[in-house]
Motif scaffolding. Structure first.
Motif, short mmCIF file in Angstrom:
data_model
loop_
_atom_site.label_atom_id
_atom_site.label_comp_id
_atom_site.label_asym_id
_atom_site.label_seq_id
_atom_site.Cartn_x
_atom_site.Cartn_y
_atom_site.Cartn_z
N GLY A 1 29.81 37.44 37.16
CA GLY A 1 30.12 37.46 38.57
C GLY A 1 31.51 36.93 38.85
N TYR A 2 31.86 35.90 38.11
CA TYR A 2 33.19 35.30 38.33
C TYR A 2 34.29 36.28 37.93
CZ TYR A 2 37.19 32.22 38.01
OH TYR A 2 38.44 31.67 38.17
N LEU A 3 34.08 37.02 36.84
CA LEU A 3 35.10 37.98 36.41
C LEU A 3 35.30 39.09 37.44
CD1 LEU A 3 34.36 38.26 32.60
CD2 LEU A 3 36.36 37.24 33.69
N VAL A 4 34.24 39.48 38.10
CA VAL A 4 34.36 40.49 39.16
C VAL A 4 35.15 39.91 40.32
CG1 VAL A 4 33.06 41.86 40.82
CG2 VAL A 4 32.24 41.68 38.48
N TYR A 5 34.88 38.68 40.68
CA TYR A 5 35.62 38.03 41.76
C TYR A 5 37.11 37.93 41.42
CZ TYR A 5 37.24 34.38 44.93
OH TYR A 5 37.95 33.68 45.84
N VAL A 6 37.41 37.55 40.17
CA VAL A 6 38.81 37.44 39.74
C VAL A 6 39.47 38.81 39.74
CG1 VAL A 6 40.26 36.89 37.73
CG2 VAL A 6 38.46 35.32 38.43
N ALA A 7 38.75 39.85 39.30
CA ALA A 7 39.31 41.21 39.30
C ALA A 7 39.65 41.66 40.72
CB ALA A 7 38.34 42.18 38.64
N ILE A 8 38.80 41.34 41.67
CA ILE A 8 39.07 41.69 43.06
C ILE A 8 40.31 40.95 43.55
CG2 ILE A 8 38.19 41.48 45.42
CD1 ILE A 8 35.39 41.99 44.23
N ASP A 9 40.43 39.68 43.18
CA ASP A 9 41.60 38.89 43.59
C ASP A 9 42.87 39.45 42.95
OD1 ASP A 9 42.83 36.67 44.91
OD2 ASP A 9 43.01 35.72 42.93
N PHE A 10 42.81 39.80 41.67
CA PHE A 10 43.98 40.39 41.01
C PHE A 10 44.32 41.75 41.61
CE2 PHE A 10 43.07 37.80 36.97
CZ PHE A 10 43.96 36.81 37.35
N GLY A 11 43.31 42.51 42.02
CA GLY A 11 43.59 43.79 42.67
C GLY A 11 44.35 43.61 43.97
N GLY A 12 44.00 42.60 44.74
CA GLY A 12 44.73 42.32 45.97
C GLY A 12 46.16 41.90 45.69
N SER A 13 46.35 41.09 44.63
CA SER A 13 47.70 40.67 44.26
C SER A 13 48.54 41.86 43.77
CB SER A 13 47.65 39.61 43.17
OG SER A 13 46.99 38.46 43.64
N ALA A 14 47.90 42.75 43.04
CA ALA A 14 48.62 43.92 42.52
C ALA A 14 49.05 44.84 43.64
CB ALA A 14 47.74 44.67 41.52
N ARG A 15 48.21 45.02 44.63
CA ARG A 15 48.58 45.87 45.77
C ARG A 15 49.68 45.23 46.61
NH1 ARG A 15 43.01 46.50 46.00
NH2 ARG A 15 42.90 45.05 47.73
N ALA A 16 49.77 43.91 46.54
CA ALA A 16 50.81 43.20 47.30
C ALA A 16 52.17 43.28 46.62
CB ALA A 16 50.41 41.75 47.49
N GLY A 17 52.22 43.80 45.37
CA GLY A 17 53.52 43.98 44.74
C GLY A 17 53.71 43.26 43.43
N ARG A 18 52.77 42.44 43.00
CA ARG A 18 52.90 41.75 41.71
C ARG A 18 52.47 42.69 40.60
NH1 ARG A 18 49.76 36.55 41.46
NH2 ARG A 18 50.67 36.62 39.39
N SER A 19 53.42 43.20 39.82
CA SER A 19 53.10 44.22 38.81
C SER A 19 52.30 43.65 37.64
CB SER A 19 54.38 44.87 38.30
OG SER A 19 55.22 43.91 37.71
N GLU A 20 52.49 42.36 37.30
CA GLU A 20 51.72 41.79 36.18
C GLU A 20 50.25 41.61 36.53
OE1 GLU A 20 53.28 38.39 38.59
OE2 GLU A 20 54.26 40.09 37.67
N ALA A 21 49.92 41.64 37.80
CA ALA A 21 48.52 41.50 38.21
C ALA A 21 47.69 42.72 37.81
CB ALA A 21 48.43 41.27 39.71
N TRP A 22 48.35 43.88 37.62
CA TRP A 22 47.60 45.07 37.17
C TRP A 22 47.01 44.85 35.79
CZ3 TRP A 22 46.02 48.47 40.46
CH2 TRP A 22 46.76 48.76 41.61
N TRP A 23 47.77 44.22 34.90
CA TRP A 23 47.26 43.95 33.56
C TRP A 23 46.11 42.93 33.61
CZ3 TRP A 23 48.33 47.22 29.96
CH2 TRP A 23 49.53 47.93 30.01
N LEU A 24 46.27 41.92 34.44
CA LEU A 24 45.20 40.92 34.57
C LEU A 24 43.96 41.55 35.20
CD1 LEU A 24 47.35 37.90 35.75
CD2 LEU A 24 46.40 38.31 33.47
N LEU A 25 44.17 42.47 36.13
CA LEU A 25 43.05 43.19 36.74
C LEU A 25 42.30 43.99 35.68
CD1 LEU A 25 41.42 44.49 39.11
CD2 LEU A 25 43.30 46.10 39.32
N ALA A 26 43.03 44.68 34.82
CA ALA A 26 42.41 45.49 33.76
C ALA A 26 41.64 44.59 32.79
CB ALA A 26 43.46 46.30 33.03
N LEU A 27 42.22 43.47 32.40
CA LEU A 27 41.53 42.56 31.48
C LEU A 27 40.28 41.96 32.10
CD1 LEU A 27 44.52 40.70 29.78
CD2 LEU A 27 42.95 42.35 28.76
#
Length: 80
Positions: A1-27
């Motif tokens: 559950g926590y990994l899903v929460y983190v993935a959602i948070d990284f997705g929001g960061s990636a859409r905001a313009g942080r390109s390294e967040a896409w890799w963290l979202l994938a992981l």
């Protein structure tokens, strides 16, 4: 559950313009999928140990299945 929460948070960061967040979202997404797969495997093994499920290849209701009746090749006309 926590990994899903983190993935959602990284997705929001990636859409905001942080390109390294896409890799963290994938992981984080791959980690969540791996955890779900491991949980399903452990849950099925636990169900077999507790007797809630049968091992693969074993019929669920052994008395309920009857063998198919013998059929004559060619149908009714060939049986005469």
């Amino acid at each position: 559950g926590y990994l899903v929460y983190v993935a959602i948070d990284f997705g929001g960061s990636a859409r905001a313009g942080r390109s390294e967040a896409w890799w963290l979202l994938a992981l984080a997404s791959l980690g969540a999928v791996a955890c779900l797969f491991a949980g399903l495997l452990l849950g099925s093994r636990l169900a077999r140990v507790l007797g809630w499920a049968k091992p693969p290849g074993e019929p669920a209701n052994p008395g309920a299945e009857r063998p198919a009746p013998q059929r004559v090749p060619g149908g009714r006309r060939a049986a005469r």
